[in-house]
Design an enzyme around this catalytic site. Structure first.
Site, mmCIF file in Angstrom:
data_model
loop_
_atom_site.group_PDB
_atom_site.id
_atom_site.type_symbol
_atom_site.label_atom_id
_atom_site.label_comp_id
_atom_site.label_asym_id
_atom_site.label_seq_id
_atom_site.Cartn_x
_atom_site.Cartn_y
_atom_site.Cartn_z
ATOM 1 N N CYS A 119 25.457 -54.091 -13.161
ATOM 2 C CA CYS A 119 24.292 -54.157 -14.061
ATOM 3 C C CYS A 119 23.273 -55.223 -13.672
ATOM 4 C CB CYS A 119 24.754 -54.376 -15.493
ATOM 5 S SG CYS A 119 25.944 -53.137 -16.060
ATOM 6 N N HIS A 244 18.996 -56.794 -19.118
ATOM 7 C CA HIS A 244 19.810 -55.595 -18.944
ATOM 8 C C HIS A 244 20.064 -54.970 -20.303
ATOM 9 C CE1 HIS A 244 23.008 -52.881 -18.248
ATOM 10 N NE2 HIS A 244 23.950 -53.676 -18.688
ATOM 11 N N ASN A 274 22.927 -47.386 -21.766
ATOM 12 C CA ASN A 274 23.150 -48.406 -20.746
ATOM 13 C C ASN A 274 23.212 -47.725 -19.383
ATOM 14 O OD1 ASN A 274 24.271 -50.223 -18.915
ATOM 15 N ND2 ASN A 274 25.684 -51.130 -20.391
#
Length: 318
Positions: A119, A244, A274
């Protein structure tokens, strides 16, 4: 206000993004597992996410997002001499994604490599692109964050299935008389590397949600503030904070602690889920597209995730 980094070197010329057309809502997920819309929104803030079609590869997503970034930059494929792809979800590791993406986009003989810090991958790749241009190793760099998480998720496990999604975000980085990308602050906490893991190709992604939540909400705001300090930027002068897109509660907790009171805070996760390495460039690309931020403003980027790895830098919005 301008970024302070010593010698001039590089800036982001443009962003681009791509999401698959298949929308999966919380109500859709409630039909296959024990969950509901309220439960998901309360815990992670997501309303819907996009999932790639079975025949839509990660390379397809990256080509779409990367192609839009190149078009928006005003450059052509012939102007790109380095391609970096940040990803952790390739079905096969050989050949790498960057070479295939470059070939599909008509970029001839560039340097091409992948970065896997999950990520935080886009921020890592952006830092490398910045350094490559400043050192003279590259002129124009295509940086792509892309993930196709859907094959790596157990779609009966609400701990992961409600969170992760597919998509791509990209940026073109080029030379600049004044620095448009601040110094990166990056690092890792390998002692907690088992908090997010895929044991082998026959396993699904597993995440220790509470461990990650505590780490993110207690350890990362100093990293964000340090990135501002290294860039010579007061957090109060930021136009945007783009972390993020892991969890709305994490995003809000970090935003409160860094003092970016005047910044627009990205919450792209609500409609995108996500998307790991794709989440930061996708979120900022969509903010620009919607007119939520203005060209020339400063955005603080903060990537964090599996590894556990993290990276942050201040950038000038193209």
């Amino acid at each position: 206000m301008k970024i302070s980094q010593g010698a001039p070197g590089a800036k982001i010329l443009a962003f681009g993004h791509y999401q698959p057309s298949n929308v999966v809502t919380n109500d859709d997920l409630s039909k296959t597992m024990e969950t509901n819309d309220e439960w998901i929104r309360t815990r992670v803030g997501i309303q819907e996410r996009r999932i790639a079609a079975p025949g839509e590869s990660e390379i397809d997503l990256a080509v779409q997002g990367g192609g839009k970034a190149i078009a928006a930059s005003g450059l052509s494929a012939a102007d790109i001499d380095l391609v970096i792809v940040a990803t952790c979800t390739l079905e096969t590791q050989i050949p790498n994604a960057a070479g295939r993406v470059a070939a599909r986009l008509g970029i001839n003989a560039p340097g091409a490599f992948d970065v896997n810090t999950a990520c935080s991958g886009f921020c890592y790749a952006l830092a490398v692109a910045n350094d490559a241009i400043r050192a003279g190793s590259a002129t124009n760099v295509l940086v792509v964050g892309v993930e196709k998480f859907s094959p790596w998720i157990d779609w009966t496990d609400r701990a992961t299935a409600v969170i992760f999604a597919d998509g791509a975000g990209a940026a073109v980085v080029g030379p600049s008389d004044t620095p448009g990308i601040g110094p990166v602050v990056w690092g890792s906490d390998g002692d907690k590397s088992d908090a997010i893991i895929v044991k082998d190709r026959h396993s699904f992604l597993h995440q220790e949600g509470q461990t990650v939540f505590r780490w993110a909400t207690t350890s990362l705001h100093p990293v964000a503030r340090q990135a501002c300090e290294r860039a010579g930027v007061d957090p109060a002068d930021l136009a945007a904070f783009v972390p993020h897109q892991a969890n709305v509660r994490i995003i809000e907790a970090i935003a409160r602690k860094i003092g970016a009171d005047n910044a627009v805070v990205a919450k792209d996760i609500v409609l995108a889920g996500n998307t790991s390495a794709a989440s930061i460039p996708m979120a900022l690309s969509r903010m620009i597209e919607r007119g939520e931020v203005e060209s020339g403003g400063l955005a603080l980027l903060l990537g964090f995730g599996a590894g556990l790895t993290y990276a942050a830098q201040v950038v000038e919005i193209p």
